[in-house]
Design an enzyme around this catalytic site. Structure first.
Site, mmCIF file in Angstrom:
data_model
loop_
_atom_site.group_PDB
_atom_site.id
_atom_site.type_symbol
_atom_site.label_atom_id
_atom_site.label_comp_id
_atom_site.label_asym_id
_atom_site.label_seq_id
_atom_site.Cartn_x
_atom_site.Cartn_y
_atom_site.Cartn_z
ATOM 1 N N TRP A 62 0.835 -1.201 0.000
ATOM 2 C CA TRP A 62 0.000 0.000 0.000
ATOM 3 C C TRP A 62 0.865 1.244 0.000
ATOM 4 C CZ3 TRP A 62 -3.100 0.318 5.316
ATOM 5 C CH2 TRP A 62 -2.247 -0.007 6.377
ATOM 6 N N HIS A 80 -15.324 25.688 -5.932
ATOM 7 C CA HIS A 80 -13.937 25.910 -6.353
ATOM 8 C C HIS A 80 -13.737 27.384 -6.698
ATOM 9 C CE1 HIS A 80 -10.141 25.578 -8.371
ATOM 10 N NE2 HIS A 80 -10.616 25.568 -9.587
HETATM 11 C C1 23J Z 1 -7.143 27.680 -10.186
HETATM 12 C C2 23J Z 1 -7.012 28.865 -10.874
HETATM 13 C C3 23J Z 1 -7.213 28.909 -12.220
HETATM 14 C C4 23J Z 1 -7.559 27.748 -12.880
HETATM 15 C C5 23J Z 1 -7.719 26.535 -12.206
HETATM 16 C C6 23J Z 1 -7.497 26.525 -10.858
HETATM 17 C C7 23J Z 1 -8.121 25.289 -12.910
HETATM 18 O O1 23J Z 1 -8.091 25.188 -14.100
HETATM 19 C C8 23J Z 1 -8.672 24.149 -12.181
HETATM 20 O O2 23J Z 1 -8.065 23.090 -12.131
HETATM 21 O O3 23J Z 1 -9.795 24.264 -11.691
HETATM 22 S S1 23J Z 1 -7.823 27.794 -14.616
HETATM 23 MN MN MN Z 2 -9.944 22.155 -11.492
#
Ligand code: 23J
Ligand code: MN
Length: 259
Positions: A62, A80
């Protein structure tokens, strides 16, 4: 009662329905997005062995894993992005599992990307696709087939020039149309993120993220094998890890497609 699940099992057995893996391998070579240096970077993948039938564990193998949530083939949850920060059920642990499953609309722009790495799918081109394949239904996964997954290694995959990365994506108006007029589950791409390479300089910056997540929609990045799917008729299952308060996660994306 529906007999569709019994038929599904029979058709999987007969091979008249295929299971297609839309997932890239996840490992130390997985390429992570390169943001401008004023922003904190995400870690790539580290795999550390705990034991492998040795003194540390004579009967078992593992590993410990470490990686950013947005690494490799991964899921973007609404929270996000700042536009989705107030979204109900906006994290990986709160999204209803029903929303991980939906019909796939595959839009093939490989030919256009061949001549222009910065190609953006416009609303007019989406409407042209709909003239042939029908209107994008509600709660569908819209997958952008660019051929980008054939690029291997950081240099080719991120395609960074003096003026930043160059890779295809959605015109901001197309993201708006898909999120608000079509009511998709989300969009999926073969590139490192759901925004085009140059999208950090768009207004607003990273408009696909801003629009999709502000509307409670999802993203799928670093997909592959989209050329094995029909334009319509496949079903995609994309279920992220149930990370508590997670903004996204690597995942196995699979499609059920007619043979
Ligand atoms: C953080 C800032 C900009 C971007 C991203 C993340 C991603 O593409 C992502 O993986 O969500 S463009
Ligand atoms: Mn992403």
């Amino acid at each position: 009662m529906s007999d569709v699940l019994a038929r599904l099992v029979a058709e999987l057995e007969a091979g008249t329905i295929r299971v297609v893996d839309l997932t890239q391998p996840l490992g130390p070579d997985t390429v992570v997005i390169d943001l401008p240096p004023m922003f904190a970077p995400s870690n790539g993948v580290t795999i550390e062995q705990i034991s492998r039938y040795d003194e540390a564990g004579p009967g078992w193998y593992w590993n410990n894993l470490s990686f950013g949530e947005h690494t490799g083939t991964h899921f973007d949850a609404p929270r996000h992005w700042i536009t989705g920060r107030e979204e109900e059920a906006g994290t990986t642990d709160t999204i209803p599992v029903r929303r991980f499953v939906g019909p796939a609309c595959v839009i093939d722009i490989e030919a256009q990307v061949e001549v222009d790495a910065d190609f953006l799918l416009t609303p007019e081109q989406l409407e042209l696709w709909e003239e042939t394949h029908g209107r994008v239904p509600g709660d569908a996964w819209v997958l952008l087939r660019t051929g980008w997954s054939r690029r291997s290694g950081k240099e080719a995959f991120l395609n960074v020039g003096e003026d930043g990365p160059h890779s295809p994506g959605f015109h901001p108006d197309t993201s708006y149309m898909l999120a608000h007029d079509r009511g998709v589950l989300g969009v999926g791409v073969e590139t490192v993120g759901t925004d085009a390479g140059q999208a950090g300089a768009f207004e607003p910056p990273f408009p696909n993220h801003a629009v999709m997540h502000g509307a409670g929609k999802f993203g799928l990045a670093s997909l592959c094998n989209l050329d094995q799917l029909p334009a319509t008729g496949a079903v995609v299952i994309a279920a992220p890890l149930k990370i508590v308060d997670g903004s996204g996660s690597p995942l196995r994306v699979i499609a059920l497609a007619p043979a």
